[in-house]
Scaffold this motif. Sequence first.
Motif, PDB file in Angstrom:
ATOM      1  N   PRO A  65       0.714  -1.245   0.096  1.00  0.00           N
ATOM      2  CA  PRO A  65      -0.022   0.085  -0.066  1.00  0.00           C
ATOM      3  C   PRO A  65       0.930   1.410   0.075  1.00  0.00           C
ATOM      4  N   LYS A  66       0.219   2.174  -0.666  1.00  0.00           N
ATOM      5  CA  LYS A  66       1.127   3.689  -0.549  1.00  0.00           C
ATOM      6  C   LYS A  66       1.060   4.258   0.881  1.00  0.00           C
ATOM      7  N   THR A  67       2.106   4.755   1.215  1.00  0.00           N
ATOM      8  CA  THR A  67       2.263   5.527   2.417  1.00  0.00           C
ATOM      9  C   THR A  67       2.146   7.051   2.218  1.00  0.00           C
ATOM     10  N   PRO A  68       1.460   7.682   3.046  1.00  0.00           N
ATOM     11  CA  PRO A  68       1.512   9.232   2.693  1.00  0.00           C
ATOM     12  C   PRO A  68       2.942   9.573   2.998  1.00  0.00           C
ATOM     13  N   PRO A  69       3.368  10.833   2.357  1.00  0.00           N
ATOM     14  CA  PRO A  69       4.557  11.347   2.591  1.00  0.00           C
ATOM     15  C   PRO A  69       4.675  12.081   3.885  1.00  0.00           C
ATOM     16  N   PRO A  70       6.132  11.829   4.505  1.00  0.00           N
ATOM     17  CA  PRO A  70       6.035  12.589   5.846  1.00  0.00           C
ATOM     18  C   PRO A  70       5.640  14.022   5.801  1.00  0.00           C
ATOM     19  N   PRO A  71       5.076  14.495   7.045  1.00  0.00           N
ATOM     20  CA  PRO A  71       4.692  15.672   7.333  1.00  0.00           C
ATOM     21  C   PRO A  71       5.984  16.629   7.013  1.00  0.00           C
ATOM     22  N   PRO A  72       5.943  18.149   6.665  1.00  0.00           N
ATOM     23  CA  PRO A  72       7.140  18.823   6.655  1.00  0.00           C
ATOM     24  C   PRO A  72       7.418  19.219   8.131  1.00  0.00           C
ATOM     25  N   ALA A  73       8.747  19.469   8.128  1.00  0.00           N
ATOM     26  CA  ALA A  73       9.228  19.922   9.624  1.00  0.00           C
ATOM     27  C   ALA A  73       9.462  21.207   9.699  1.00  0.00           C
TER      28      ALA A  73
END
Length: 73
Positions: A65-73
């Motif tokens: 499954p696709k994983t969402p991109p990490p949130p911007p820091a």
Amino acid sequence: MTERPQRKQVLLRLDPAVHEALARWAADELRSANAQIEFLLRKALTDAGRLPRPPARLPKRGRPPKTPPPPPA
């Protein structure tokens, strides 16, 4: 139809008082004395972490499954 594996037979010698108490307990729970013994043994094996576990399920086939991109820091 799938056949069930043959059940093992075990000769068990019990003190008469233990057998009587076990038979009363089994009757209270609507089980046979044999089923009560198996129930208690399974519970003890589970509590001790010694009951063999069924084989783990195989992972699903196909694309992961696709994983969402990490949130911007």
